[in-house]
Design a protein around this motif. Structure first.
Motif, PDB file in Angstrom:
ATOM      1  N   LEU A 238      20.347  -6.119   6.878  1.00 48.55           N
ATOM      2  CA  LEU A 238      19.093  -6.844   7.020  1.00 48.55           C
ATOM      3  C   LEU A 238      18.061  -6.265   6.059  1.00 48.55           C
ATOM      4  CD1 LEU A 238      18.708  -7.424  10.868  1.00 48.55           C
ATOM      5  CD2 LEU A 238      19.451  -9.043   9.125  1.00 48.55           C
TER       6      LEU A 238
ATOM      7  N   ASP B  23      17.500 -13.319   4.929  1.00 52.34           N
ATOM      8  CA  ASP B  23      17.029 -12.066   5.526  1.00 52.34           C
ATOM      9  C   ASP B  23      17.953 -10.886   5.277  1.00 52.34           C
ATOM     10  OD1 ASP B  23      19.076 -13.123   7.053  1.00 52.34           O
ATOM     11  OD2 ASP B  23      18.259 -12.381   8.953  1.00 52.34           O
ATOM     12  N   ILE B  24      18.864 -10.967   4.306  1.00 51.97           N
ATOM     13  CA  ILE B  24      19.797  -9.866   4.067  1.00 51.97           C
ATOM     14  C   ILE B  24      19.783  -9.416   2.610  1.00 51.97           C
ATOM     15  CG2 ILE B  24      21.359 -10.501   5.955  1.00 51.97           C
ATOM     16  CD1 ILE B  24      23.247 -11.726   3.854  1.00 51.97           C
TER      17      ILE B  24
ATOM     18  N   THR C 213      22.587  -4.728  11.313  1.00 48.90           N
ATOM     19  CA  THR C 213      21.439  -5.416  11.903  1.00 48.90           C
ATOM     20  C   THR C 213      20.240  -4.500  12.122  1.00 48.90           C
ATOM     21  OG1 THR C 213      22.315  -5.032  14.133  1.00 48.90           O
ATOM     22  CG2 THR C 213      22.898  -7.105  13.053  1.00 48.90           C
TER      23      THR C 213
END
Length: 246
Positions: free
Chosen positions: A67, A136-137, A176
């Motif tokens: 992330l 988002d990564i 995450t």
């Protein structure tokens, strides 16, 4: 008649080529693997190698995703990869990489930071880094090749790069936790991180990725990239350990 024969011949070549190309897809990238290669999930990263035992030591592909944090941008990746990287070799000597180039390239209509270093991960190996962000990564794809075999493998890996696509799917293989190294989720046994690829004691790459400052490191500013780059070293350690246990 000659045209028909020529057409069938060309079709046959194309068919044979496509039969050898194996498409690999995980939760964040897709690309064509070199012939007789496969990939497996090793903790928090994907590792790809030749199925030919005689060639497994020549080259390796490592894939990682996390992330995004504040430092996961193309500009930060490019800034980091333009600098030489330093690490302790198995004999205890410090090795400093030789950056060959760092640039932003469009691959299948998506921007990637692409960089080539000599001896940035493993002594005697070239490593090419391909880093990008998607939604988002942050995503890192690397391949490392023995410098004496680089020309032999360059065409295969260039084809892989040209086929590379990035996307965002939920699932395993993506860290995450924004604030931690990708290896904090992998739970690697200590024996993996304390044994180098050459079977001698060396500093733990996992602890370096988690926050220990190596030479030429920018501290917390580079934490996100360090977490991804360390995947290459850990992958080599896993492979070496597996061979010893065989």
């Amino acid at each position: 008649m000659k045209k028909q024969v020529l057409g069938l011949f060309i079709f046959g070549l194309c068919f044979a080529s496509s039969a050898h190309a194996l498409k690999f897809t995980n939760q964040f990238v897709e690309f064509e693997l070199p012939y007789k290669w496969n990939c497996s999930l090793e903790g928090a990263e994907w590792v790809c190698q030749s199925q030919d035992e005689q060639k497994r030591r020549d080259a390796i592909i490592v894939l990682a995703a996390k992330l995004k944090g504040d430092q996961d941008t193309l500009d930060k990746y490019q800034e980091y990869l333009m600098k030489p990287r330093a690490f302790a070799a198995p004999n205890g000597k410090s090795v400093t990489s030789q950056p060959k180039y760092t640039e932003v390239k469009q691959l299948n209509q998506h921007p990637w930071v692409v960089s080539l270093h000599l001896e940035s991960e493993i002594p005697g190996f070239y490593t090419r880094y391909l880093a990008t962000v998607k939604q988002d990564i942050g995503v890192l794809v690397t391949y490392s090749i023995n410098k004496n075999k680089y020309q032999e493998y360059s065409t295969q890996f260039e084809d892989m790069v040209k086929s590379l696509k990035v996307f965002r799917k939920p699932g395993s293989g993506i860290n995450t936790n924004v604030g931690q190294s990708i290896f904090a989720q992998a739970q690697m046994p200590g024996s993996f991180t304390q044994q180098s690829v050459f079977g001698e004691a060396s500093p733990s790459p996992a602890s370096t990725a988690a926050g220990t400052k190596p030479k030429n490191d920018g501290g917390d500013d580079n934490l996100g990239m360090l977490a991804l780059l360390g995947a290459v070293v850990v992958a080599f350690i896993i492979i070496k350990k597996r061979r010893r246990g065989a």
